[in-house]
Design an enzyme around this catalytic site. Structure first.
Site, PDB file in Angstrom:
ATOM      1  N   GLU A 108       0.836  -1.201   0.000  1.00  0.00           N
ATOM      2  CA  GLU A 108       0.000   0.000   0.000  1.00  0.00           C
ATOM      3  C   GLU A 108       0.876   1.257   0.000  1.00  0.00           C
ATOM      4  OE1 GLU A 108      -3.587   1.680   2.943  1.00  0.00           O
ATOM      5  OE2 GLU A 108      -2.303   0.009   3.560  1.00  0.00           O
ATOM      6  N   LYS A 134      -9.116   2.537  -2.082  1.00  0.00           N
ATOM      7  CA  LYS A 134      -9.402   1.863  -0.813  1.00  0.00           C
ATOM      8  C   LYS A 134     -10.792   2.242  -0.334  1.00  0.00           C
ATOM      9  CE  LYS A 134      -7.151   1.045   3.685  1.00  0.00           C
ATOM     10  NZ  LYS A 134      -5.919   1.314   4.456  1.00  0.00           N
ATOM     11  N   CYS A 137      -5.573  -3.310   2.305  1.00  0.00           N
ATOM     12  CA  CYS A 137      -5.331  -3.373   3.744  1.00  0.00           C
ATOM     13  C   CYS A 137      -6.593  -3.540   4.591  1.00  0.00           C
ATOM     14  CB  CYS A 137      -4.555  -2.137   4.190  1.00  0.00           C
ATOM     15  SG  CYS A 137      -3.750  -2.367   5.805  1.00  0.00           S
TER      16      CYS A 137
END
Length: 641
Positions: free
Chosen positions: A46, A115, A168
């Site tokens: 990330e 995200k 994540c």
């Protein structure tokens, strides 16, 4: 042929905080290294273009402008590589900053996945800088001077390979985006992450990745930030983990100060087979997903054909401590099944034919444990040894010694006179040792067991195992039949370890020595007279082939529906140096020929507990017509080289 394998990688580059152009050089180097190793898809951590720990520097135009410039340079400088790359980078769209995964190959950006779930608790403050994918209005983003697809509802596809991406925290929520992507068809799930290390967190992370890959019946490739991130308040260990349907295939060294490239292969064919057979998965709960998913075609490099993932030659047998746990659990399942059957039938005794071989020994051990659990004297177990024309002193003595040392009631009933009379009755020359000669003995033994069970209000406990059922290596209405078969879903290769486990953990020294000798005795039905030295002359594995090969074939055929050519390919990898190609092919042909021919025996099996993921019960796991043809399978085997 690739046989459904896709070579993937989780990369962990060395980064410097906010040094975008240094970072992309490290990323570029790993992309080239992965390409040389035949990797088709690679994922980086990330925000790896800038590093994750830039914090309020994410509000600085200098960083954001150079991050985009560095990203475009990275895409351009890797233009000679067809590998599909997934790299984390902060990007601006709609006057908002997103934490993005950028997908590119062959010098072109394919799309951008933002995200969705931004952690904003304890050490995480991502909502301070970033906007969630759910709050974006546009489904495109401008990078440089060009527009690209944008959104979390993107699937990248080539034929049966379907790729989904999350970032994540997306994995840690109750309904991860990867779950919805899997429902929509994604079978390769990538997560680019920057999860920091805490005591106990790594164990939970591994469990989470393993479980998500299992729930989604998918490959899951996880790449997390490592050395080079700021250690002001946090430490990042560099986790690269590749999992497939609940099993971790490969993972990185934690706290390594060097860059890492974690490579393995995901078996798309096996995953697709599981999705086809698992009808719960196909009942798509798409109510969870209100938005249509966009499929973006990609062209992956060809598979290199070289597997790095190990192929277990003994897939039914776990290694290390897991084997002890497996043995203990199997016995509990067998005992629980037999307890229920004894109580239901009000049987007062258990009748078992004891040959001195592995299978009957295992059945006897299960009976002993069952009677102990019921607090019934072991004397109510009647172990019957039935010497015949092929019985050797070694197996006979082992049978008798084991019955005595376990405290079971012994009966000895020779079958010789009865069989001789039977041969006279049907006019069979007893010097002709053909199938009639052999099967008559097996059926005589079964008749004795059944009749003694009637006498003693007992239950005949079957001894045949899964491998014998697969090959039809049993006499129809002979040892094929019982009143309850406790070993019916245990493969031959595992039977040995179960007996050994009892020998090492559950019995006295006398029984232990007998059990260990039984383990070392060649597998044989002992239906043909012994040789001139009194040794076993009829060895099963000389006739039908090594059981470790047949169990390998059985596992891949039933568990994954694998084709003969793929099984052959995997067996070559698994048994390198032990069996040559001619041997593997020969017994593969035998396996499929016998498997189809002998279905009629499996279609009338007695009841017995399912123990593992593979069973041949006609009432549950395997239903096949007795007259199904093996033509297609055998023809494919004949064409193998």
């Amino acid at each position: 042929m690739d046989y459904g394998f896709v070579k993937v990688a989780a990369a962990i580059p060395h980064v410097l905080v906010a040094d975008c152009f240094y970072n992309i050089q490290q990323i570029k180097g790993l992309i080239h290294k992965a390409s040389e190793k035949g990797v088709q898809i690679i994922a980086f951590p990330e925000l790896s273009v800038t590093s994750y720990t830039c914090f309020d520097l994410f509000t600085q135009q200098t960083l954001l402008r150079n991050a985009e410039k560095a990203l475009l340079q990275l895409v351009d400088e890797t233009g000679n590589s067809g590998i599909l790359s997934i790299v984390g980078c902060p990007l601006v769209t709609e006057n908002r900053l997103i934490n993005a995964a950028v997908i590119f190959q062959c010098g072109k950006i394919v799309a951008v996945v933002p995200k969705t779930y931004l952690p904003n608790y304890k050490e995480f403050q991502e909502q301070r800088w970033f906007t969630s994918a759910d709050d974006l209005n546009s489904d495109t983003i401008i990078i440089g001077n060009q527009s690209y697809p944008l959104g979390r509802h993107l699937i990248f596809a080539q034929d049966k390979i379907k790729i989904g991406i999350e970032i994540c925290e997306d994995l840690w929520v109750p309904v991860p985006p990867s779950s919805l992507l899997a429902i929509q068809g994604a079978n390769l799930l990538f997560n680019i992450s920057a999860s920091n290390e805490l005591i106990g967190k790594h164990h939970y992370l591994r469990s989470l990745i393993s479980q998500q890959s299992a729930r989604c019946l998918a490959g899951y490739i996880y790449s997390s930030a490592g050395f080079g991130e700021s250690s002001t308040d946090l430490v990042f260990a560099g986790n690269g983990i590749i999992a497939e349907n609940g099993k971790i295939l490969n993972e990185s060294e934690r706290f390594c100060m060097e860059e890492q490239l974690i490579i393995s292969e995901i078996d798309i064919q096996n995953l697709q087979n599981d999705r086809l057979t698992n009808t719960s998965f196909s009942q798509e709960n798409v109510g969870l997903s209100q938005k249509n998913y966009t499929v973006i075609p990609v062209t992956l490099p060809e598979f290199s054909g070289k597997l790095t993932r190990p192929i277990d030659p003994h897939p039914f047998i776990p290694s290390g401590d897991a084997l002890n746990e497996r043995c203990n659990e199997i016995f509990h399942i067998q005992v629980a099944g037999l307890v229920k059957r004894l109580l239901h039938t009000h049987a007062q005794t258990a009748i078992i034919g004891i040959s001195g071989g592995l299978d009957s020994t295992l059945a006897l051990l299960v009976a002993v444990m069952t009677f102990d659990a019921l607090h019934i004297s072991r004397k109510h177990i009647i172990g019957i040894t039935m010497p015949g024309f092929g019985t050797t002193g070694r197996t006979y003595n082992n049978a008798v010694n084991l019955i005595h040392s376990l405290g079971v009631t012994l009966r000895e009933i020779s079958i010789k006179d009865a069989c001789i009379q039977h041969f006279k009755d049907i006019h069979h020359d007893m010097n002709v040792h053909n199938v009639t000669y052999e099967n008559s003995q097996a059926r005589e033994r079964t008749q004795i067991l059944m009749d003694v069970a009637n006498q003693e209000n007992g239950l005949v406990i079957g001894t045949g195992d899964l491998s014998e059922l697969a090959l039809g290596w049993a006499t129809y209405n002979g040892d094929h039949m019982s009143m309850y078969g406790v070993n019916g879903s245990i493969p031959k290769t595992l039977v040995k370890y179960l007996v050994e486990w009892v020998a090492l953990h559950k019995v006295d020294e006398t029984s232990r020595l007998t059990l260990l000798d039984i383990i070392d005795t060649p597998i044989s039905p002992e239906l043909i007279p012994a040789d001139e030295n009194g040794n076993i002359k009829q060895k099963t594995e000389d006739l039908v082939g090594p059981y470790e090969l047949h169990d390998f074939y059985l596992y891949h055929f039933l568990r994954f529906g694998s084709t003969p050519s793929k099984i052959y390919y995997l067996a070559q990898k698994a048994f390198t140096g032990k069996y040559d190609n001619v041997t593997i092919k020969r017994w593969l042909h035998t396996f499929f020929r016998r498997f189809f021919q002998q279905q009629f025996k499996r279609n009338c099996l007695p009841d017995g507990p399912k123990v593992g993921s593979i069973s041949l019960s006609p009432r549950g796991d395997w239903r096949m017509p007795s007259d199904a043809m093996a033509t297609l399978w055998l023809k494919e085997i004949e064409g193998l080289e």
